[in-house]
Design a protein around this motif. Structure first.
Motif, mmCIF file in Angstrom:
data_model
loop_
_atom_site.group_PDB
_atom_site.id
_atom_site.type_symbol
_atom_site.label_atom_id
_atom_site.label_comp_id
_atom_site.label_asym_id
_atom_site.label_seq_id
_atom_site.Cartn_x
_atom_site.Cartn_y
_atom_site.Cartn_z
ATOM 1 N N VAL A 9 0.865 -1.181 0.000
ATOM 2 C CA VAL A 9 0.000 0.000 0.000
ATOM 3 C C VAL A 9 0.906 1.237 0.000
ATOM 4 O O VAL A 9 1.841 1.330 0.778
ATOM 5 C CB VAL A 9 -0.902 0.016 1.256
ATOM 6 N N VAL A 10 0.635 2.189 -0.908
ATOM 7 C CA VAL A 10 1.441 3.419 -0.914
ATOM 8 C C VAL A 10 0.629 4.636 -0.493
ATOM 9 O O VAL A 10 1.175 5.721 -0.311
ATOM 10 C CB VAL A 10 2.104 3.693 -2.293
ATOM 11 N N GLY A 11 -0.682 4.450 -0.340
ATOM 12 C CA GLY A 11 -1.487 5.587 0.109
ATOM 13 C C GLY A 11 -2.887 5.134 0.479
ATOM 14 O O GLY A 11 -3.390 4.138 -0.073
ATOM 15 N N ILE A 54 -10.344 14.914 -15.471
ATOM 16 C CA ILE A 54 -9.171 15.790 -15.288
ATOM 17 C C ILE A 54 -7.898 15.001 -15.586
ATOM 18 O O ILE A 54 -7.013 15.456 -16.324
ATOM 19 C CB ILE A 54 -9.148 16.366 -13.849
ATOM 20 N N LEU A 55 -7.802 13.782 -15.051
ATOM 21 C CA LEU A 55 -6.583 12.976 -15.238
ATOM 22 C C LEU A 55 -6.303 12.709 -16.713
ATOM 23 O O LEU A 55 -5.148 12.722 -17.153
ATOM 24 C CB LEU A 55 -6.719 11.660 -14.468
ATOM 25 N N ARG A 56 -7.354 12.492 -17.477
ATOM 26 C CA ARG A 56 -7.157 12.181 -18.900
ATOM 27 C C ARG A 56 -6.642 13.406 -19.670
ATOM 28 O O ARG A 56 -6.063 13.281 -20.744
ATOM 29 C CB ARG A 56 -8.467 11.691 -19.527
ATOM 30 N N LEU A 88 7.549 13.542 1.262
ATOM 31 C CA LEU A 88 7.297 13.417 2.702
ATOM 32 C C LEU A 88 8.329 12.484 3.324
ATOM 33 O O LEU A 88 8.943 12.801 4.355
ATOM 34 C CB LEU A 88 5.877 12.884 2.938
ATOM 35 N N GLU A 89 8.562 11.353 2.664
ATOM 36 C CA GLU A 89 9.548 10.391 3.196
ATOM 37 C C GLU A 89 10.969 10.923 3.085
ATOM 38 O O GLU A 89 11.793 10.738 3.983
ATOM 39 C CB GLU A 89 9.406 9.056 2.466
ATOM 40 N N ILE A 90 11.249 11.662 1.989
ATOM 41 C CA ILE A 90 12.599 12.248 1.843
ATOM 42 C C ILE A 90 12.842 13.267 2.951
ATOM 43 O O ILE A 90 13.907 13.310 3.569
ATOM 44 C CB ILE A 90 12.768 12.863 0.441
HETATM 45 O O1 LIG Z 1 -6.441 11.463 -8.891
HETATM 46 C C1 LIG Z 1 -5.344 10.770 -8.600
HETATM 47 C C2 LIG Z 1 -5.353 9.785 -7.632
HETATM 48 C C3 LIG Z 1 -4.193 9.092 -7.325
HETATM 49 C C4 LIG Z 1 -3.037 9.380 -7.974
HETATM 50 C C5 LIG Z 1 -1.790 8.672 -7.646
HETATM 51 C C6 LIG Z 1 -1.058 8.110 -8.667
HETATM 52 C C7 LIG Z 1 0.133 7.467 -8.409
HETATM 53 C C8 LIG Z 1 0.604 7.401 -7.112
HETATM 54 C C9 LIG Z 1 1.909 6.798 -6.889
HETATM 55 C C10 LIG Z 1 2.549 6.635 -5.693
HETATM 56 C C11 LIG Z 1 3.804 6.108 -6.016
HETATM 57 N N1 LIG Z 1 4.865 5.774 -5.231
HETATM 58 C C12 LIG Z 1 5.076 5.984 -3.886
HETATM 59 C C13 LIG Z 1 4.234 6.743 -3.083
HETATM 60 C C14 LIG Z 1 4.535 6.912 -1.721
HETATM 61 C C15 LIG Z 1 5.662 6.331 -1.208
HETATM 62 C C16 LIG Z 1 5.974 6.530 0.253
HETATM 63 N N2 LIG Z 1 6.011 5.238 0.962
HETATM 64 C C17 LIG Z 1 4.709 4.623 1.034
HETATM 65 C C18 LIG Z 1 4.033 4.571 2.313
HETATM 66 C C19 LIG Z 1 4.663 3.312 1.717
HETATM 67 C C20 LIG Z 1 6.505 5.583 -2.006
HETATM 68 C C21 LIG Z 1 6.199 5.413 -3.363
HETATM 69 N N3 LIG Z 1 3.877 5.964 -7.319
HETATM 70 N N4 LIG Z 1 2.750 6.386 -7.862
HETATM 71 C C22 LIG Z 1 -0.143 7.953 -6.066
HETATM 72 C C23 LIG Z 1 -1.336 8.597 -6.344
HETATM 73 C C24 LIG Z 1 -3.009 10.369 -8.924
HETATM 74 O O2 LIG Z 1 -1.850 10.691 -9.525
HETATM 75 C C25 LIG Z 1 -4.168 11.064 -9.238
#
Ligand SMILES: Oc1ccc(-c2ccc(-c3cc(Nc4ccc(CNC5CC5)cc4)n[nH]3)cc2)c(O)c1
Length: 309
Positions: A9-11, A54-56, A88-90
């Protein structure tokens, strides 16, 4: 979803969850946003369709790319490019802040992403370190457009919303509904400060405190904003703080920001949105001298030949 293997999970949010997944067919990593709600709820359906629309529209190197969207068992899935880390993590790894040249590179890329969004009349409305992804080669990519909106035509209003307080512009905190793209540039100023010394610039504990910490550094709200504050139902009976000697950005970042960086940051953190620097103006600011020219040289090396004058 069958072709994807969930790796983590990343979010997570009220909407659902963002998963790190591997495409079993080609080994590529992606981020998949899985919406919690099925599409029975008309309001949810409307907001998710607005988000996908919006994303498209968005195709720019500093914005996370939507790869595909599909429904399965009534739930919507959005497949995006996967990026290794977020700011945030950096920041958590660098509690005293980042090198000034890295700050400049990230803020430049962020301004490019916002300038592109603005060219499409899109405002993000929730720009914060968590929504700024950083790839292994140092490319910044803006993500999470769940709060984004297409700017209404002249005179239109935007509905209120609750996004992350520390990066919220004064006009949002005061409940203005005729706000615009300036709210994203206020967030850039807040993030630039946080990247510089590792500390959030305006860490308000609630909406009143947020306005207070902002004024403690920058000085009082504008006269009009003060009037709006005093009439605001949410602030009735609350006195505006007497800010005789604001801390100022100069003092806050003494010895940590160059003169050009200070001038840039102060042009973003204007109380009055009409005085705030736009993303296009920011990209032309002397703070980016050297980055902009290098980029132009590279484009001319690989892209369109330099126009002969
Ligand atoms: O409308 C939307 C909704 C969601 C997204 C979205 C698209 C892509 C991501 C994403 C996140 C990601 N990588 C990532 C994100 C957060 C971390 C921080 N560590 C996490 C907590 C374990 C590490 C890697 N890569 N791509 C996150 C959100 C978006 O870009 C638009």
């Amino acid at each position: 979803m069958n072709k994807y293997e969930v790796k983590g999970v990343v979010g997570e949010g009220a909407y659902g969850v963002v998963l790190k997944c591997m495409n079993k067919e080609n080994g590529e990593y992606v981020a998949i946003k899985k919406f919690k709600e099925s599409d029975e709820d008309e309001v949810v359906k409307k907001t998710t369709l607005r988000e996908v629309k919006i994303l498209r529209m968005l195709k720019q190197e500093n914005i996370v790319q939507l790869r595909e969207a599909f429904r399965r068992k009534g739930k919507l899935y959005l497949v995006f490019e996967y990026v290794e880390n977020n700011l945030l993590e950096i920041l958590e790894e660098r509690p005293n802040g980042l090198e000034q040249d890295d700050v400049r590179k990230y803020i430049y890329q962020l301004c490019k992403s916002i300038s592109y969004c603005n060219s499409m009349d899109i405002i993000h409305r929730d720009i914060k370190p968590e929504n700024l992804l950083i790839s292994k080669d140092g490319t910044l990519k803006l993500c999470d457009f769940g709060f984004a909106r297409v700017l209404p035509q002249k005179g239109g209003n935007l509905t209120d919303y609750v996004a992350t307080r520390w990066y919220r512009a004064p006009e949002l905190l005061l409940g203005y509904t005729d706000y615009g793209k300036e709210v994203d540039m206020w967030a850039v100023g807040c993030i630039m400060g946080e990247l510089t010394d590792g500390q959030p610039l305006f860490p308000g504990q609630n909406e009143i405190d947020q306005l207070y910490v902002i004024q403690k550094v920058l000085g009082p709200l504008t006269a009009e904003q003060q009037e709006v504050f005093l009439k605001h139902p949410g602030f009735l009976g609350v006195k505006l703080p007497e800010i005789s000697k604001p801390e100022t950005i100069e003092k806050r970042y003494l010895g940590k920001l160059s003169k050009k960086a200070l001038s840039f940051m102060k042009s973003l953190l204007k109380m009055d949105p009409s005085q705030r620097m736009s993303a296009d103006e920011a990209l032309q600011h002397p703070y980016f001298d050297g980055i902009r020219d290098k980029e132009i040289q590279q484009t001319n090396k690989h892209g369109r030949p330099e126009e002969r004058v």
